[in-house]
Write a protein that holds these residues in place. Structure first.
Motif, PDB file in Angstrom:
ATOM      1  N   PHE A 115      25.570   4.273  16.595  1.00  0.00           N
ATOM      2  CA  PHE A 115      25.021   3.792  17.617  1.00  0.00           C
ATOM      3  C   PHE A 115      23.629   3.906  17.583  1.00  0.00           C
ATOM      4  O   PHE A 115      22.946   4.668  16.698  1.00  0.00           O
ATOM      5  CB  PHE A 115      25.317   4.553  19.094  1.00  0.00           C
ATOM      6  CG  PHE A 115      26.858   4.569  19.482  1.00  0.00           C
ATOM      7  CD1 PHE A 115      27.931   5.155  19.052  1.00  0.00           C
ATOM      8  CD2 PHE A 115      27.169   3.577  20.403  1.00  0.00           C
ATOM      9  CE1 PHE A 115      29.197   4.991  19.229  1.00  0.00           C
ATOM     10  CE2 PHE A 115      28.295   3.563  20.836  1.00  0.00           C
ATOM     11  CZ  PHE A 115      29.402   4.232  20.266  1.00  0.00           C
ATOM     12  N   THR A 116      22.719   2.890  18.388  1.00  0.00           N
ATOM     13  CA  THR A 116      21.407   2.900  18.234  1.00  0.00           C
ATOM     14  C   THR A 116      20.775   2.984  19.745  1.00  0.00           C
ATOM     15  O   THR A 116      21.536   2.847  20.656  1.00  0.00           O
ATOM     16  CB  THR A 116      20.781   1.772  17.520  1.00  0.00           C
ATOM     17  OG1 THR A 116      21.183   0.553  18.218  1.00  0.00           O
ATOM     18  CG2 THR A 116      21.317   1.482  16.044  1.00  0.00           C
ATOM     19  N   LYS A 117      19.594   2.794  19.902  1.00  0.00           N
ATOM     20  CA  LYS A 117      18.924   2.925  21.307  1.00  0.00           C
ATOM     21  C   LYS A 117      19.274   1.576  21.875  1.00  0.00           C
ATOM     22  O   LYS A 117      19.211   1.559  22.984  1.00  0.00           O
ATOM     23  CB  LYS A 117      17.363   3.104  21.162  1.00  0.00           C
ATOM     24  CG  LYS A 117      16.848   1.913  20.489  1.00  0.00           C
ATOM     25  CD  LYS A 117      15.175   2.359  20.304  1.00  0.00           C
ATOM     26  CE  LYS A 117      14.423   1.235  19.387  1.00  0.00           C
ATOM     27  NZ  LYS A 117      13.072   1.845  18.958  1.00  0.00           N
ATOM     28  N   LEU A 135      26.303  10.521  18.153  1.00  0.00           N
ATOM     29  CA  LEU A 135      26.481   8.939  18.381  1.00  0.00           C
ATOM     30  C   LEU A 135      25.739   8.124  17.322  1.00  0.00           C
ATOM     31  O   LEU A 135      26.022   7.160  16.731  1.00  0.00           O
ATOM     32  CB  LEU A 135      26.032   8.465  19.848  1.00  0.00           C
ATOM     33  CG  LEU A 135      26.924   8.940  21.138  1.00  0.00           C
ATOM     34  CD1 LEU A 135      26.073   8.603  22.261  1.00  0.00           C
ATOM     35  CD2 LEU A 135      28.102   8.313  21.135  1.00  0.00           C
ATOM     36  N   LEU A 136      24.399   8.826  16.804  1.00  0.00           N
ATOM     37  CA  LEU A 136      23.662   8.244  15.831  1.00  0.00           C
ATOM     38  C   LEU A 136      24.375   8.129  14.851  1.00  0.00           C
ATOM     39  O   LEU A 136      24.444   7.317  13.852  1.00  0.00           O
ATOM     40  CB  LEU A 136      22.594   8.892  15.947  1.00  0.00           C
ATOM     41  CG  LEU A 136      21.406   8.822  17.185  1.00  0.00           C
ATOM     42  CD1 LEU A 136      20.291   9.598  17.057  1.00  0.00           C
ATOM     43  CD2 LEU A 136      21.156   7.438  17.423  1.00  0.00           C
ATOM     44  N   GLU A 140      17.260   7.740  27.871  1.00  0.00           N
ATOM     45  CA  GLU A 140      16.628   8.800  26.927  1.00  0.00           C
ATOM     46  C   GLU A 140      17.545   9.328  25.745  1.00  0.00           C
ATOM     47  O   GLU A 140      18.452  10.246  26.225  1.00  0.00           O
ATOM     48  CB  GLU A 140      15.896   9.923  27.755  1.00  0.00           C
ATOM     49  CG  GLU A 140      14.777   9.451  28.574  1.00  0.00           C
ATOM     50  CD  GLU A 140      14.123  10.790  29.388  1.00  0.00           C
ATOM     51  OE1 GLU A 140      13.147  11.359  28.535  1.00  0.00           O
ATOM     52  OE2 GLU A 140      14.536  11.086  30.289  1.00  0.00           O
ATOM     53  N   TRP A 141      17.275   8.927  24.578  1.00  0.00           N
ATOM     54  CA  TRP A 141      18.030   9.288  23.631  1.00  0.00           C
ATOM     55  C   TRP A 141      17.499  10.349  22.873  1.00  0.00           C
ATOM     56  O   TRP A 141      16.855  10.530  21.817  1.00  0.00           O
ATOM     57  CB  TRP A 141      18.245   8.350  22.456  1.00  0.00           C
ATOM     58  CG  TRP A 141      18.944   7.032  22.787  1.00  0.00           C
ATOM     59  CD1 TRP A 141      18.500   5.889  23.649  1.00  0.00           C
ATOM     60  CD2 TRP A 141      20.301   6.711  22.382  1.00  0.00           C
ATOM     61  NE1 TRP A 141      19.562   5.094  23.946  1.00  0.00           N
ATOM     62  CE2 TRP A 141      20.628   5.583  23.070  1.00  0.00           C
ATOM     63  CE3 TRP A 141      21.352   7.500  21.509  1.00  0.00           C
ATOM     64  CZ2 TRP A 141      21.785   5.122  22.955  1.00  0.00           C
ATOM     65  CZ3 TRP A 141      22.521   6.872  21.500  1.00  0.00           C
ATOM     66  CH2 TRP A 141      22.875   5.649  22.329  1.00  0.00           C
TER      67      TRP A 141
END
Lengths: 338, 133, 280
Positions: free
Chosen positions: B83-85, B78-79, B46-47
């Motif tokens: 970074f992505t999901k 992170l985003l 869960e982001w």
């Protein structure tokens, strides 16, 4: 006092950690020394007002209050500032079994340490300006009120959600003025449209919408966590006057009589200069002021939906009830001897 | 205004050193007397905020699979780094060291999160002070 | 050449008229192509404080009045009627999704995310019964909502992709003549379209169109596409009205606190609460 004091203390810890990342990211934004004139003309929006729009971090290496050993020294030399910044970034909180870090996630793993993100720097020795560089003492009556409230809550810290504090309740983080160096995600977006400037804080997706017509404040009975802000332009500077505060978003002990005046202008292409003056006659004998850089960052802000994912609140209350069931007094950090 | 009390208590500590976790008392949630080491397969990440959560299927000594949830940090930094999901796919095998929730449910803080080969998840960190294995 | 052009424009006019009558926005508004005052950078000026004036937040389809959740609150919280904002009044649910919608409807006074002050998503944010403000520049258009401090940033410069899903989605905008077109993706599956349980999956894709129709009224249309939930795209449309009163202002509606007892009341210490000071 509570929640913004937490955020400010968090910023204080910026004493302790800052940006080695400055080396890996683009150059930190240095504020010009006091008195230096701005070079190029400040860019303007199509409406003809100064363009302050964009994304910025309120994270800074400048401590909120001047370290006591610096006395009346208001400015570092650039070399001293760089050395101070480096030293404070290098220091980290203790880890290992029995420390708070042990029962926490690893902040650095998620990129949330101060030295992993852009910070604003300046040669000031404190955000609070003036010869002392420290927040003036509170009036005795204000101190008594604060102490009474603290005493009333002792032993009730985990009774219910209302005892946990506005950030953990996902009601409010630190979006009210004056802007302070928050913890991680310490980012804002300034948007400008005809007749308005909007300042959006990433946590918890709050937007201050400031009309720039110097209009009258709301009736004094209206009290809001972010207050009621009214702005106008003075040359290249946006001046924002905010009143109508609730006492719950208390800033370093302020109450509902808080009055904040901010001045925001462009220092250079990568930095805004941010000054604020705090007045609260029932808390401080006189006004006091601060100044800090707002360093440009790449956007956008990312959504920080809070209550929607707030497992922490039920988890903490549940942990407290579990402690009580075992005859233990529920507490947090005290359990770790801190 | 009970919040002042909490703030003052917290301030006492943060003036000493500190990091920025005052908005959520992890020490109220997790039990330092219940260390866990979880080796499992990611079923979901869960982001979300205020904390990300990694859900993993962990096979216990009794052979039963229990789905644990592991608390991580806000994913926003992170985003910002790109970074992505997709950065932690379903089925990835990870190892989590932390402590179990006080209420005894299958929940832990992710003090150290690594892949099976020892490589750190997401970003590197300074010494986390993990106890000797 | 001229004849062909004339018949083309006649066809276009007829088509526009047909579409317009279906969605309830008078054809005159469509055809007249009202030219809004411009911002300093030459775009239609959408700056202002706006609000929908309909019952869409209760139910986006045509619906009669019905009882609310509480006998004690009686008429105050009964569901008011509305003529609907869905073109053709039909929401083309796939069979399994239709079953879920019926469940949502039956449980709406418990499961509607608005009850918990959760972020409303898109397009629902635009027809909540509370104002929102558009702050418009060349680079970005900010939409700041009074409800729950919800906010959307529409990037007007560079279209990009959402790295993760979010409640308010990821908005890329551009101008088409008089119309602001906003393409919204990256929406999670946790919002509803209204209080009656109309819902969607995380495959939701919304394309919004904002067009001034007169100095103080805007046409708002949203095309909904979600192949996991619906068999075809469908569309809602409604006017948005400008708040013209001199003291119009987005105020603070932090409703999270009002949901605390519902969310956490069962976990509080016995003998305490509920919080009598919520909102004070």
């Amino acid at each position: 006092m509570s929640n913004r004091l937490i955020a400010s203390a968090i910023a204080l810890t910026g004493l302790v950690a800052v940006s080695a990342l400055a080396q890996t990211q683009s150059k930190p934004a240095l504020l010009a020394k006091e008195g230096a004139s701005k070079t190029a003309a400040a860019p303007k929006t199509p409406e003809g007002v100064p363009d302050l729009s964009g994304f910025y971090t309120t994270s800074t290496t400048v401590p909120f209050e001047r370290p006591k050993d610096l006395g009346a020294k208001e400015f570092f030399t650039p070399e001293e500032a760089a050395a101070y910044t480096k030293k404070s970034l290098a220091a980290k909180a203790p880890t290992g079994p029995g420390t708070y870090a042990d029962v926490h996630y690893d902040m650095a793993q998620f990129g949330l340490e101060k030295d992993q993100n852009k910070v604003g720097t300046s040669i000031r020795t404190s955000i609070v300006t003036g010869p002392e560089g420290r927040v003036p003492p509170q009036l005795p009556a204000a101190r008594q009120r604060a102490a009474a409230k603290q005493a009333a809550n002792r032993g009730h810290e985990f009774d219910g959600p209302e005892n946990r504090g506005l950030p953990e309740q996902c009601i409010y983080w630190n979006g009210a003025p004056p802007m302070t160096s928050g913890g991680y995600n310490s980012n804002i977006q300034i948007s400008q449209g005809k007749g308005y400037v909007a300042i959006t804080s990433e946590m918890i997706h709050e937007t201050r919408i400031i009309p720039t017509d110097n209009s009258a404040h709301l009736p004094s009975s209206m009290k809001m966590l972010l207050g009621d802000g009214r702005g106008h332009w003075e040359g290249d500077t946006l001046v924002i006057d905010t009143t109508n505060f609730s006492d719950r978003s208390s800033f370093r002990g302020s109450d509902e009589n808080l009055h904040v005046v901010e001045r925001i202008s462009r220092a250079n292409a990568d930095t805004l200069k941010y000054e604020f003056t705090v007045t609260d006659p029932t808390v401080w004998e006189k006004s006091w002021s601060g100044e800090m850089p707002l360093a440009k960052i790449d956007g956008p802000l990312f959504e920080y939906a809070c209550t929607e994912g707030n497992y922490g609140m039920p988890n903490n209350l549940s942990g407290a009830r579990a402690d009580e069931a075992k005859g233990k007094v529920p507490n947090g950090r005290a359990a770790l001897g801190e | 205004m009970k919040k002042i009390a909490i703030a003052l208590a917290v301030i006492g500590v943060t003036l000493a050193v500190a990091p920025l976790w005052a908005h959520h008392s992890f020490a109220a949630e997790f039990d330092p007397s219940k260390p866990v080491k979880l080796e499992g397969t990611v079923t979901e990440m869960e982001w979300i905020n205020p904390h990300s959560w990694i859900h993993i299927d962990v096979k216990g000594a009794d052979g039963k699979v229990v789905n644990w949830m592991v608390e991580g940090g806000s994913p926003n930094a992170l985003l910002r780094r790109g970074f992505t999901k997709d950065a932690l796919p379903v089925g990835a095998k990870i190892v989590v060291e932390g402590y179990q929730a006080k209420d005894g449910t299958a929940r832990a803080n992710g003090r150290d999160i690594t892949f099976a080969d020892g490589k750190r998840l997401f970003l590197g960190s300074t010494d986390s002070g993990a106890p000797e294995k | 050449m001229q004849t062909r052009l004339r018949s083309l424009s006649l066809t276009k006019a007829l088509a526009t008229l047909a579409v317009a009558t279906l969605c309830g926005i008078p054809a005159a508004a469509q055809n007249a192509a009202y030219r809004a005052p411009r911002t300093a950078d030459g775009k239609p000026d959408l700056n202002g404080i706006w609000q929908a004036l309909n019952a869409a937040n209760w139910d986006i389809q045509a619906h009669g009045a019905s009882a609310g959740p509480s006998f004690a609150l009686a008429a105050d919280f009964a569901v008011p009627p509305g003529p609907g904002v869905v073109e053709g009044n039909d929401i083309p649910y796939l069979p399994a999704a239709l079953e879920q919608r019926k469940k949502n409807l039956a449980n709406r006074f418990k499961d509607d995310p608005e009850i918990k002050c959760y972020l409303p998503g898109v397009p629902r944010a635009n027809y909540m019964p509370y104002p929102f403000q558009i702050i418009q520049s060349q680079k970005n258009i900010l939409m700041a909502y009074e409800y729950a401090n919800a906010v959307r940033n529409v990037d007007m410069v560079k279209a990009s992709k959402a790295p993760v899903d979010s409640w308010m989605g990821w908005s890329n905008g551009h101008w088409e003549g008089e119309t602001l077109v906003v393409d919204v993706t990256g929406l999670n599956n946790k919002t509803w379209f209204d209080r009656s349980g109309n819902f969607h999956s995380d495959a939701l894709h919304v394309v919004e169109r904002y067009t001034m129709r007169s100095p103080d009224v805007m046409n708002y249309e949203a095309t909904i596409e979600d192949p996991k939930t619906f068999s075809r795209p469908w569309k809602i449309s409604m006017p948005l009205y400008r708040h013209v009163e001199k003291n119009a202002q987005i105020l603070e509606f932090k409703c999270v606190e009002f949901a605390e007892e519902l969310l956490y009341g069962s976990l509080r210490k016995k003998g305490t609460g509920p919080n009598a000071n919520a909102g004070k």
